[in-house]
Design a protein around this motif. Structure first.
Motif, PDB file in Angstrom:
ATOM      1  N   ALA A  23      21.184  43.289  12.004  1.00  0.00           N
ATOM      2  CA  ALA A  23      20.058  42.373  12.012  1.00  0.00           C
ATOM      3  C   ALA A  23      18.833  43.085  11.462  1.00  0.00           C
ATOM      4  N   SER A  24      17.974  42.345  10.775  1.00  0.00           N
ATOM      5  CA  SER A  24      16.753  42.938  10.252  1.00  0.00           C
ATOM      6  C   SER A  24      15.881  43.389  11.411  1.00  0.00           C
ATOM      7  N   SER A  25      15.054  44.390  11.158  1.00  0.00           N
ATOM      8  CA  SER A  25      14.221  44.912  12.245  1.00  0.00           C
ATOM      9  C   SER A  25      13.144  43.916  12.655  1.00  0.00           C
ATOM     10  N   GLU A  26      12.742  43.015  11.749  1.00  0.00           N
ATOM     11  CA  GLU A  26      11.753  42.011  12.137  1.00  0.00           C
ATOM     12  C   GLU A  26      12.347  41.000  13.106  1.00  0.00           C
TER      13      GLU A  26
ATOM     14  N   VAL B  72      11.380  53.612  10.095  1.00  0.00           N
ATOM     15  CA  VAL B  72      10.142  52.978  10.551  1.00  0.00           C
ATOM     16  C   VAL B  72      10.341  51.475  10.424  1.00  0.00           C
ATOM     17  N   THR B  73      10.445  50.805  11.555  1.00  0.00           N
ATOM     18  CA  THR B  73      10.777  49.387  11.575  1.00  0.00           C
ATOM     19  C   THR B  73       9.531  48.521  11.381  1.00  0.00           C
TER      20      THR B  73
ATOM     21  N   SER C  94      12.425  45.725  17.358  1.00  0.00           N
ATOM     22  CA  SER C  94      12.719  46.979  18.039  1.00  0.00           C
ATOM     23  C   SER C  94      12.168  48.148  17.246  1.00  0.00           C
ATOM     24  N   TYR C  95      12.035  49.307  17.905  1.00  0.00           N
ATOM     25  CA  TYR C  95      11.696  50.545  17.225  1.00  0.00           C
ATOM     26  C   TYR C  95      12.945  51.230  16.687  1.00  0.00           C
TER      27      TYR C  95
ATOM     28  N   ARG D 265      11.840  47.401   6.704  1.00  0.00           N
ATOM     29  CA  ARG D 265      11.805  48.734   7.303  1.00  0.00           C
ATOM     30  C   ARG D 265      11.815  49.763   6.171  1.00  0.00           C
ATOM     31  N   VAL D 266      11.540  51.002   6.535  1.00  0.00           N
ATOM     32  CA  VAL D 266      11.582  52.119   5.601  1.00  0.00           C
ATOM     33  C   VAL D 266      12.477  53.190   6.203  1.00  0.00           C
ATOM     34  N   GLU D 267      13.533  53.565   5.475  1.00  0.00           N
ATOM     35  CA  GLU D 267      14.460  54.597   5.922  1.00  0.00           C
ATOM     36  C   GLU D 267      14.145  55.898   5.187  1.00  0.00           C
TER      37      GLU D 267
END
Length: 725
Positions: free
Chosen positions: A49-52, A82-83, A56-57, A152-154
Motif C-alpha cells: 500500500a502507498s504510504s499516503e 521517508v514516507t 505510517s512512518y 515516499r522517498v527511498e
C-alpha cells in the motif's frame, strides 16, 4: 601483476566464493544428502500500500535495491524510507528537507540554487524515479526539486551497482511517485509563512471510466517566497498528471508526465568569503548576499514515463518502461572572488557570467521476475536489460568587467551594472550511451538462510567535447557483481552481510580537460535488522567499509576562469556505523531516529574530507495528545559534529604564510510542529523551524578551490491549512 589487476583478481575470487557458498547444491558437492525443506513463500509482485494510504512512518516494502519488492529484513543493505506522513508532518516540501532528515546524508548547499548530497563521505549522484534513472550529469541538483508528486522517498546507502549501473558507494535516492486510486479522492493545501511565503497544492485522483478500468491523478501547485537573504526570491510551478489503464485482467499500462519550474531572482553563485587576508574568520549578517540585483537562475525539469506491466502466469511478471528526463537551466549570474582585508573589507572582485545548460536523458528498462524451483525449494529471479542515452549541452558566456574591484560586503547592495556577455565563450556538447544486462536471484538456502546474488554487465560509450577537449571514452562488458546473505535469528531479527564492487564513470575533468578514469573499489556491509510491535517498528544496526581508487579531488581552477579541475585520489577508505529506528511505536506515537559515525582516511591513514561530519544524528516524532481529539504535537532535531576545511594560507598580518582552516562547531537545529483537525476533513499544521535561531554555515564543501559558504535559515514559521475531499 599490477595493483589494479591484483585488486580485481582478489575481488573476483571473493565474489566467486560468495556465489559458490550461496548455491543450493553446495551440500551435495560436499558429500551430504540433500534435505527437502519447506519452500520460501514468495510473490512475483509484492505491491505494498502507498504510504499516503497507511499514514505510517514505516514502508511495507522497497524496490530500490532489487526489483522484487523486498521487506525491511529481506534487504541486505541500509535503507531509509521517508514516507508521505513524515513529509507532511514536518513540511518537507523539497528534496533538501527530506535528505536533511535522512540517516547518514548531508546536504551540501554550496550556494542557493545548486546542491550536492553526500553519504558515507561520497557524493550522491544516483537519482531514480520508481526505480529507473541515471546518474546526475554534474552530481548535483539545480533549482529546488519539490516533493508534491511523491508518495515516499527511498534512500539505499552503499553501492547499488546492480540496479543503477554504477556502484557509487554513497547512496541511491529513489523517488516513488504518487499513483491513481480507484476511489475518488482529493485534497487542497494552502500555506503561508515567513518571508512572504505563499504555497498552494491541489491533488485529485480517481476512476475516469465507469468500470474503473481507467484511473487518473493530477497534482498541481504553486509557490512564491522571498528569503532571509538580501534580494533573493524563488517562484515554483508544479504539475504532475498520470493515468493508468487495465488493458486486460493481466495487463496494466501507465503514462505520466511532470513539469516543474524553479525561477530565482538574485541567486548566489558561489557564496560568502569565509576568512580575511590575515586568516581570521569572517562573520557577516545572515542576510548578506553576493548576488546582483539583475541576476537570475531559472530551472525547468520535464519528466515523462510509460510503463507496461504484464502478469505472465505461475507467479511471473514482466515490466517495461521508458523514462525521459530533460533539465533546462538559463542564468545570468554574479560571482565575487578574492579575500577581503580585515580592516577595510575590500579585496573582492567581480565575475559576471551567463550560463545555459540542457540535459536530455532517455532510459528504457525491461525485466521479468518470478519464482522458480530448484533442489526442492522455491527461489526468486530477476532478469533484465536497460538502454540509456544522455546528451549534455552547456554554454558559458563571460561578462565584461571580470576583475572589477567591489565594495565591502557590508556595503554591497547588488547594484553592479549588468554587463554585456561577450568577453569569451566556452561550452560542452557530449553524449553518454549505456547498454546493460542484469540478473539477480534470491536463493532460499534453508528456512532461515537466504542469499541474494547478482551480476550486471555494462557497455558505456561517450563522445563529444567539453570546452575544447574530447570526452570520447568507451568501456565494454564491465562486470558489477553483488552478493548478500540474510540469516533469520528469529521471527523478528535477522543478520546480514553484503558485498558490492564499485565502478563509477566520472564527469570531472583534469587540468588537461580530460575526463578522469572511473572510480574503482569495493563496498562491504554487515548488520542486524529487527522488527517490533507487530512489524510496526523497524531497526537497523549496520557496519560498513568502502575502499576506492581514483576518486575525484578538487585541485584548482583553469587559468582565467573560476571553473574547477580535479585529480584522481587513490586509496580512499570510508568506514563507520549506522543506527536507525523508525515506526509507529503506539497508536499515538510515531518516531524516526538515525545516527551515523563515519571515518574517512587516505592511503596513508590520514583523515580526509573533514567537511563531512564524523557524527550525524536525526530525531523526529509526533504524539497524538490524549483527551484532545485531532491534536498532534511533534519535534525534529538534527545534530552534527564539527566540520572543517583547509582554505589556503594567510597573506597578511602576523600569521602570514600560515595555513587557514575554517571550522564550523557542532550544532543542532530544532524544529517544532503542531497539527489540529479543527473540523471534519479540515486540518491546520504549524511548523516552526530553527526555534533556537542557531547560526551555522550550510556547507564547507569546496566547489573547485572556492573557500566560500553561507548561513542556514534563521528561525522561521509556516502555517498550512488543508482540506480532504
Amino acid at each position: 601483476m599490477s595493483r589494479m589487476s591484483e585488486t580485481s583478481f582478489r575481488r573476483k575470487a571473493l565474489f566467486t566464493a560468495v556465489m559458490a557458498a550461496s548455491m543450493p547444491g553446495l551440500a551435495v558437492a560436499q558429500g551430504q544428502q540433500p534435505v527437502a525443506l519447506e519452500p520460501l513463500e514468495v510473490s512475483a509482485k509484492r505491491e505494498a500500500a502507498s504510504s499516503e494510504q497507511t499514514r505510517s512512518y514505516v514502508a511495507e516494502t522497497t524496490t530500490t535495491t532489487m526489483k522484487m519488492g523486498l521487506t525491511h529484513r529481506e534487504t541486505p543493505q541500509s535503507v531509509t524510507v521517508v514516507t508521505r506522513e513524515q513529509m507532511d508532518d514536518f513540511a518537507q516540501n523539497d528534496i533538501n528537507d527530506v535528505l536533511e532528515g535522512t540517516t547518514g546524508v548531508t546536504v551540501e548547499s554550496v550556494e542557493t540554487d545548486r546542491t550536492y548530497y553526500t553519504a558515507r563521505g561520497f557524493d550522491i549522484n544516483n537519482f531514480q524515479y520508481d526505480g529507473v534513472g541515471l546518474p546526475a550529469v554534474y552530481d548535483n541538483v539545480q533549482g529546488e526539486l519539490d516533493t508534491a508528486f511523491f508518495d515516499r522517498v527511498e534512500v539505499v546507502r552503499g553501492a547499488n551497482g546492480l540496479m543503477t549501473g554504477s556502484g557509487n558507494p554513497s547512496a541511491t535516492v529513489n523517488f516513488i511517485r504518487k499513483r491513481p486510486t480507484a476511489d475518488t479522492q482529493g485534497s487542497i493545501a494552502v500555506t503561508g509563512g515567513s518571508w512572504d511565503k505563499k504555497r498552494i497544492v491541489g491533488d485529485v485522483s480517481g476512476a475516469v471510466s465507469e468500470s474503473g478500468a481507467v484511473r487518473g491523478r493530477v497534482v498541481a501547485g504553486y509557490e512564491d517566497k522571498d528569503s532571509y537573504l538580501d534580494r533573493y526570491s524563488n517562484e515554483k510551478k508544479m504539475f504532475y498528471g498520470v493515468i493508468e489503464a487495465d488493458l486486460t485482467d493481466t495487463t496494466l499500462l501507465t503514462l505520466g508526465h511532470s513539469l516543474q519550474t524553479s525561477d530565482t531572482d538574485s541567486p548566489m553563485w558561489g557564496a560568502l568569503p569565509l576568512f580575511y587576508t590575515d586568516g581570521t574568520a569572517t562573520d557577516y549578517a545572515r542576510s548578506t548576499s553576493t548576488s546582483s540585483d539583475w541576476s537570475y537562475w531559472d530551472n525547468t525539469q520535464h519528466n515523462s514515463f510509460v510503463e507496461l506491466q504484464q502478469q505472465l502466469g505461475n507467479g511471473w511478471r514482466a515490466q517495461g518502461s521508458v523514462l525521459r528526463l530533460e533539465s533546462e537551466s538559463e542564468s545570468e549570474l554574479f560571482y565575487q572572488y578574492g579575500t577581503p582585508d580585515p580592516d577595510t573589507g575590500e579585496g573582492l572582485r567581480a565575475y559576471p557570467s551567463q550560463y545555459d545548460l540542457d540535459v536530455e536523458q532517455w532510459v528504457v528498462d525491461a525485466y521479468a521476475t518470478g519464482p522458480f524451483e530448484l533442489a526442492n525449494r522455491t527461489h526468486e529471479l530477476v532478469l533484465g536489460a536497460t538502454w540509456s542515452r544522455s546528451e549534455t549541452v552547456d554554454e558559458s558566456r563571460y561578462g565584461q568587467g571580470i576583475g572589477d574591484p567591489l565594495p565591502p560586503l557590508e556595503e554591497w547592495q547588488g547594484n553592479y551594472p549588468r554587463p554585456s556577455f561577450d568577453n569569451g565563450v566556452g561550452g560542452s556538447d557530449w553524449t553518454d550511451k549505456e547498454v546493460a544486462t542484469y540478473a539477480a536471484a534470491r536463493w532460499s538456502l534453508t528456512d532461515r538462510l537466504t542469499a541474494i546474488t547478482g551480476l550486471r554487465l555494462t557497455w558505456l560509450d561517450s563522445e563529444g567535447e567539453s570546452y575544447g577537449r574530447t570526452k570520447t571514452t568507451s568501456y565494454d562488458a564491465v562486470e558489477t557483481p553483488y552478493a548478500g546473505l540474510i540469516y533469520d535469528l528469529s521471527d523478528d531479527h535477522s543478520v546480514y552481510a553484503s558485498y558490492t564492487e564499485i565502478f563509477t564513470p566520472q564527469t570531472e575533468e583534469d587540468i588537461n580537460r580530460d575526463r578522469l578514469e572511473p572510480i574503482d573499489g569495493v563496498n562491504y556491509e554487515v548488520g542486524l535488522k529487527s522488527e517490533f510491535a507487530d512489524d510496526r517498528v523497524n531497526t537497523t544496526v549496520a557496519l560498513f567499509q568502502t575502499e576506492q581508487q581514483n576518486v575525484a579531488e578538487a585541485a584548482g581552477t583553469y587559468a582565467g576562469t573560476q571553473d574547477p579541475y580535479y585529480r584522481g585520489q587513490d586509496g580512499l577508505k570510508s568506514q563507520g556505523i549506522e543506527l536507525e529506528f523508525v515506526g509507529d511505536v503506539t497508536d499515538r506515537i510515531q518516531l524516526f531516529a538515525g545516527y551515523t559515525y563515519v571515518d574517512i582516511e587516505d592511503a596513508d591513514g590520514n583523515p580526509e574530507k573533514s567537511f563531512v561530519p564524523e557524527h550525524l544524528a536525526q530525531l523526529r516524532g509526533t504524539w497524538k495528545v490524549p483527551g484532545v481529539e485531532g491534536l498532534k504535537l511533534g519535534s525534529e532535531i538534527r545534530w552534527q559534529s564539527e566540520i572543517s576545511q583547509e582554505q589556503g594560507v594567510a597573506t597578511s598580518g602576523p600569521n602570514a604564510g600560515a595555513v587557514i582552516v575554517t571550522e564550523q562547531e557542532s550544532y543542532a537545529v530544532v524544529d517544532l510542529m503542531a497539527s489540529y483537525d479543527f473540523a471534519r476533513n479540515w486540518n491546520a499544521t504549524l511548523n516552526v523551524n530553527n526555534v533556537t535561531d542557531e547560526k551555522y554555515i550550510e556547507s564547507l564543501k569546496k566547489f573547485g578551490t572556492s573557500a566560500q559558504g553561507f548561513y542556514g535559515d534563521p528561525a522561521n514559521a509556516s502555517l498550512t491549512v488543508s482540506r480532504v475531499f
